[in-house]
Design a protein around this motif. Structure first.
Motif, PDB file in Angstrom:
ATOM      1  N   LEU A  21       0.873  -1.167   0.000  1.00 42.41           N
ATOM      2  CA  LEU A  21       0.000   0.000   0.000  1.00 42.41           C
ATOM      3  C   LEU A  21       0.915   1.222   0.000  1.00 42.41           C
ATOM      4  O   LEU A  21       1.815   1.330   0.833  1.00 42.41           O
ATOM      5  CB  LEU A  21      -0.875  -0.028   1.250  1.00 42.41           C
ATOM      6  N   PHE A  22       0.700   2.111  -0.960  1.00 43.26           N
ATOM      7  CA  PHE A  22       1.535   3.296  -1.090  1.00 43.26           C
ATOM      8  C   PHE A  22       0.665   4.514  -0.890  1.00 43.26           C
ATOM      9  O   PHE A  22      -0.388   4.631  -1.518  1.00 43.26           O
ATOM     10  CB  PHE A  22       2.146   3.330  -2.500  1.00 43.26           C
ATOM     11  N   ARG A  23       1.081   5.382   0.015  1.00 47.39           N
ATOM     12  CA  ARG A  23       0.306   6.618   0.144  1.00 47.39           C
ATOM     13  C   ARG A  23       1.082   7.667   0.929  1.00 47.39           C
ATOM     14  O   ARG A  23       2.090   7.382   1.565  1.00 47.39           O
ATOM     15  CB  ARG A  23      -1.044   6.348   0.810  1.00 47.39           C
ATOM     16  N   GLU A  51       5.142   6.671  -7.166  1.00 48.26           N
ATOM     17  CA  GLU A  51       3.864   7.260  -7.544  1.00 48.26           C
ATOM     18  C   GLU A  51       3.601   7.075  -9.047  1.00 48.26           C
ATOM     19  O   GLU A  51       2.459   6.962  -9.485  1.00 48.26           O
ATOM     20  CB  GLU A  51       3.909   8.756  -7.219  1.00 48.26           C
ATOM     21  N   ARG A  52       4.678   7.033  -9.814  1.00 49.38           N
ATOM     22  CA  ARG A  52       4.539   6.928 -11.277  1.00 49.38           C
ATOM     23  C   ARG A  52       4.601   5.486 -11.774  1.00 49.38           C
ATOM     24  O   ARG A  52       4.527   5.251 -12.984  1.00 49.38           O
ATOM     25  CB  ARG A  52       5.621   7.790 -11.935  1.00 49.38           C
ATOM     26  N   CYS A  53       4.742   4.548 -10.862  1.00 50.36           N
ATOM     27  CA  CYS A  53       4.699   3.131 -11.258  1.00 50.36           C
ATOM     28  C   CYS A  53       3.229   2.719 -11.277  1.00 50.36           C
ATOM     29  O   CYS A  53       2.743   2.006 -10.390  1.00 50.36           O
ATOM     30  CB  CYS A  53       5.501   2.267 -10.285  1.00 50.36           C
ATOM     31  N   MET A  62       8.365   8.603 -17.261  1.00 49.00           N
ATOM     32  CA  MET A  62       8.746   8.891 -15.884  1.00 49.00           C
ATOM     33  C   MET A  62       9.981   9.797 -15.840  1.00 49.00           C
ATOM     34  O   MET A  62      10.021  10.796 -15.128  1.00 49.00           O
ATOM     35  CB  MET A  62       9.090   7.548 -15.220  1.00 49.00           C
ATOM     36  N   VAL A  63      10.962   9.422 -16.654  1.00 48.73           N
ATOM     37  CA  VAL A  63      12.199  10.215 -16.713  1.00 48.73           C
ATOM     38  C   VAL A  63      11.883  11.637 -17.167  1.00 48.73           C
ATOM     39  O   VAL A  63      12.336  12.615 -16.554  1.00 48.73           O
ATOM     40  CB  VAL A  63      13.224   9.539 -17.660  1.00 48.73           C
ATOM     41  N   GLY A  64      11.055  11.742 -18.209  1.00 47.59           N
ATOM     42  CA  GLY A  64      10.708  13.063 -18.726  1.00 47.59           C
ATOM     43  C   GLY A  64      10.046  13.939 -17.668  1.00 47.59           C
ATOM     44  O   GLY A  64      10.422  15.107 -17.481  1.00 47.59           O
ATOM     45  N   GLU A  65       9.103  13.360 -16.963  1.00 46.60           N
ATOM     46  CA  GLU A  65       8.388  14.135 -15.933  1.00 46.60           C
ATOM     47  C   GLU A  65       9.322  14.571 -14.815  1.00 46.60           C
ATOM     48  O   GLU A  65       9.241  15.697 -14.321  1.00 46.60           O
ATOM     49  CB  GLU A  65       7.245  13.294 -15.349  1.00 46.60           C
TER      50      GLU A  65
END
Lengths: 98, 403
Positions: A21-23, A51-53, A62-65
């Motif tokens: 669980l990620f938050r 968060e981007r996975c 992801m790299v770009g952001e």
């Protein structure tokens, strides 16, 4: 079996291990990962990456952001993303999207 | 780029990160190593109501709790379990159900999933039907295996928890095979800790060092074979470690347990320590219990420590070990945990091992956890080390001068 050990590639997508669980946790002022019998407090960049996975963004997205978010040294950011993804996968936090 | 994620500091920055709710002491099984108090039947005060548990959940989150365990007894005996899980999930806890599996029907699994339950920890005692059913005092094996498959079918992460003792330590390979077949994510072989019912039955349960080493070799081989398909933990009993466990990461550091009657405890065993009071959530707020109660303050920091611990360069690592074990074996909870080779009482641990494995020792039947035995044991006045029968009474003389 062996391809799961290959380093991350630009066109791959990653997802959080469904066991985790990620938050954002206000009492820790940090992102946390919660899993059976464990708590990991993430620093900001680790949180940014996990968060981007989301199974939608590619590693290249992801790299770009993150290069936009942390301007100045694109190469270092890119290297960091690849290295972190490898570490997180080895820890079992994330998985390569099939 | 910044560094890797870090584990939350062990001191929890003063927050009870781990909240454990013992919803009930009622249980359909009779496991003779149960961690519930030996006198649970004598003191069956009313369990907290649904709304009282909800208040505990809310106040726990306000204090920063993140991990939540629903345990017992058998928590499935509470028919408000799904309601409490839903409440806890909404509050942001990572919710763990710790269960024997008895009562976990497909309907309830579905309801628990809908309520947001994150993880299920299922106990399994053996890979053998007859042995399992004998050990737990009920026909449970077939049910547990069925429930394990159901848990996976419903997409729950599952920890299979295997309490380890002399009777099942030879089955590690078979249990591993069963776990693999079920598709278990985490397998935990937990050598039991000797408190409460396990203490009553210690002579019969304690494995030998050689048995533990053999089991550990099986686990190591399985880890190499299975790679990251299954995470396998093997917790060895501290009687053989030479160093005490960092029990609860220190007293009142990150763990908070609430007993069925609402008593707040630093761990599930703490009530065995005589002379401590355990006020309940009915009398006090969780914040007061955690931050201000004298019981939680008692063994924080190092001022309470014996000179052995206070001068020790490992005190930040193990916090002097376990207060409950210190009390059980030496009669004074402030003493260094006798599991530590630096403890002046360390010989008590060696003596217990020697006695359990003395050649020609008369074997005794396991004292099962049930109401009759609970009443019999609690009427003896020593709910911890004493037991029914001369064999245990003799130990009480050797080890429990405090009673």
């Amino acid at each position: 079996m062996n391809d799961t050990l290959a380093p991350p590639a630009a066109d791959e997508r990653y997802v959080l291990n469904p066991m985790y669980l990620f938050r954002w946790e206000p009492t820790q002022e940090a992102h946390v990962l919660l899993y059976p019998e464990g708590i990991v407090k993430l620093n900001q960049t680790a949180g940014d990456i996990i968060e981007r996975c989301d199974g939608r963004r590619t590693v290249a997205d992801m790299v770009g952001e993150l290069q936009q978010r942390y301007p100045g040294d694109d190469e270092r950011v890119a290297e960091g993303v690849y290295r972190f993804l490898e570490v997180f996968r080895a820890k079992g936090w994330i998985r390569r999207q099939a | 780029m910044p560094k890797d994620g870090s584990v939350v500091r062990l001191d929890g920055q003063g927050k009870p990160l781990w909240l454990v709710l013992e919803l009930t002491y009622r249980c359909p099984l009779k496991c003779p190593w149960c961690s519930n108090p030996v006198d649970y039947a004598r003191d069956a005060r009313a369990e907290l109501s649904t709304s009282e548990w909800k208040r505990v959940l809310r106040e726990g989150r306000e204090l920063g709790a993140l991990q939540l365990g629903f345990t017992g007894g058998e928590p499935l005996l509470r028919d408000d379990l799904e309601e409490l899980v839903a409440d806890a999930s909404a509050l942001g806890y990572y919710t763990n159900l710790i269960t024997s599996g008895v009562g976990l029907s497909e309907d309830r699994l579905r309801a628990l999933k809908a309520a947001g339950l994150n993880q299920i920890q299922l106990s399994l005692q053996s890979s053998d039907r007859e042995l399992t059913d004998t050990l737990v005092g009920a026909r449970a094996f077939d049910l547990k295996v069925k429930v394990a498959h159901l848990i996976k079918a419903h997409g729950f992460p599952m920890v299979l928890n295997v309490p380890v003792f002399r009777q099942n330590i030879g089955q590690v390979a078979d249990i591993l095979a069963l776990a693999e077949q079920i598709g278990v994510d985490y397998l935990e072989f937990a050598n039991i800790q000797y408190y409460n019912w396990a203490m009553v039955n210690r002579d019969e349960l304690l494995p030998t060092r050689e048995q533990i080493a053999a089991a550990e070799r099986e686990v190591q081989a399985a880890r190499e074979r299975l790679g990251d398909r299954m995470t396998i933990y093997f917790v060895i009993p501290d009687y053989y470690e030479g160093r005490p466990k960092a029990c609860m990461n220190g007293w009142g550091s990150i763990h908070l347990t609430i007993a069925p009657d609402g008593a707040a405890m630093p761990c599930q065993e703490a009530r065995i320590i005589e002379g401590l009071e355990f006020p309940t959530v009915r009398e006090r707020s969780l914040a007061w219990l955690w931050n201000e109660s004298p019981t939680f303050e008692k063994f924080r920091g190092d001022a309470w420590m014996s000179p052995t611990c206070r001068s020790c360069d490992e005190k930040e690592r193990d916090f002097g070990g376990c207060r409950c074990q210190a009390f059980l074996l030496t009669g004074d909870a402030r003493n260094t945990d006798p599991a530590c080779s630096r403890s002046p009482h360390h010989h008590l641990v060696g003596a217990a091992v020697a006695r359990a494995h003395a050649p020609g020792r008369k074997l005794h039947p396991l004292v099962m956890r049930n109401e009759r035995n609970s009443r019999a044991l609690s009427s003896r006045g020593c709910p911890s080390a004493a037991g029914p029968g001369a064999h245990v009474a003799a130990h009480a003389g050797a080890e429990s001068g405090h009673v």
